[in-house]
Design a protein around this motif. Sequence first.
Motif, PDB file in Angstrom:
ATOM      1  N   GLU A  51     -18.440   0.304 -58.672  1.00  0.00           N
ATOM      2  CA  GLU A  51     -18.547   1.761 -58.545  1.00  0.00           C
ATOM      3  C   GLU A  51     -19.435   2.343 -59.650  1.00  0.00           C
ATOM      4  N   VAL A  52     -19.285   1.807 -60.871  1.00  0.00           N
ATOM      5  CA  VAL A  52     -20.120   2.268 -61.981  1.00  0.00           C
ATOM      6  C   VAL A  52     -21.573   1.874 -61.739  1.00  0.00           C
ATOM      7  N   ALA A  53     -21.800   0.629 -61.327  1.00  0.00           N
ATOM      8  CA  ALA A  53     -23.161   0.146 -61.091  1.00  0.00           C
ATOM      9  C   ALA A  53     -23.862   0.959 -59.994  1.00  0.00           C
ATOM     10  N   ARG A  54     -23.102   1.307 -58.951  1.00  0.00           N
ATOM     11  CA  ARG A  54     -23.688   2.102 -57.862  1.00  0.00           C
ATOM     12  C   ARG A  54     -24.085   3.494 -58.358  1.00  0.00           C
ATOM     13  N   PRO A  89     -23.714  11.138 -58.646  1.00  0.00           N
ATOM     14  CA  PRO A  89     -23.373  10.075 -59.602  1.00  0.00           C
ATOM     15  C   PRO A  89     -22.669  10.605 -60.850  1.00  0.00           C
ATOM     16  N   LEU A  90     -23.024  11.812 -61.283  1.00  0.00           N
ATOM     17  CA  LEU A  90     -22.313  12.421 -62.407  1.00  0.00           C
ATOM     18  C   LEU A  90     -20.845  12.619 -62.053  1.00  0.00           C
ATOM     19  N   LYS A  91     -20.591  13.150 -60.860  1.00  0.00           N
ATOM     20  CA  LYS A  91     -19.220  13.404 -60.445  1.00  0.00           C
ATOM     21  C   LYS A  91     -18.441  12.098 -60.287  1.00  0.00           C
ATOM     22  N   THR A  92     -19.118  11.048 -59.817  1.00  0.00           N
ATOM     23  CA  THR A  92     -18.466   9.743 -59.688  1.00  0.00           C
ATOM     24  C   THR A  92     -18.003   9.215 -61.042  1.00  0.00           C
TER      25      THR A  92
END
Length: 242
Positions: A51-54, A89-92
């Motif tokens: 999830e972080v890599a994505r 991606p910031l929200k993730t």
Amino acid sequence: MSLAGLSYDVDAVVLDIEGTTSATGFVVDVLYPYSRSRFAALLSERGDDPEVARAVAQVRAEIGDPDADAVRVEKALNAWLDEDRKATPLKTLQGIVWSEGFARGDLVSHFYDDVVPVLRGWHAAGLRLYVYSSGSVAAQRAWFTHSPEGDLTPLVSGLYDTENAGPKQEPESYRRIAESAGVTPARLLFLSDRPGELDAARAAGWHAVGIRRPGEPYFEQGVGDHAQAGTFDEITVSRSTS
């Protein structure tokens, strides 16, 4: 619209969070600094997590730098925070950081006093409740799990964000939610403080009510020609059984 007119016969209510159920100030003053202080550790310690890599790949794509290192990615995240940009991606990554913070007990979410009793009443009356926020689904789940009044997730039938539903000011996002929830658009009510979101929900065939709370960013601007309420208990929602 008069308060007497704030009565809706629907099957489900969809909730915005910031400025609607909860204070924007809490998010900006508490959660944003918390995530800012932990981005570097997240990127260095968990960069290989899928999830972080994505999310990191999405950051690189948005800034046009496919080889950006962790320092450059963190810089972009912090710049978006300063802009209050609703970048997926910031929200993730915020959601991951906040979920861990809530789980550790570092954080407890905020709800306006009128919100939780009304949500419990609507749920008990057979209405389905959903959340649609620019914050990630992970952040939403943590927010409702770690409230001052305990775990509120049993009240909620589903969570939607800009990744699984789409941008909040586009009608297609609301059509997508209606289809996913299996609810006819005309049987859905959306509550938000942002006029652009209310416009998009209405364009998709939903009912929409603007929530105007003093001190919130959109209070002075108002909600255009939408019905409006200052608190949730000014709204009567019922579900006909016919």
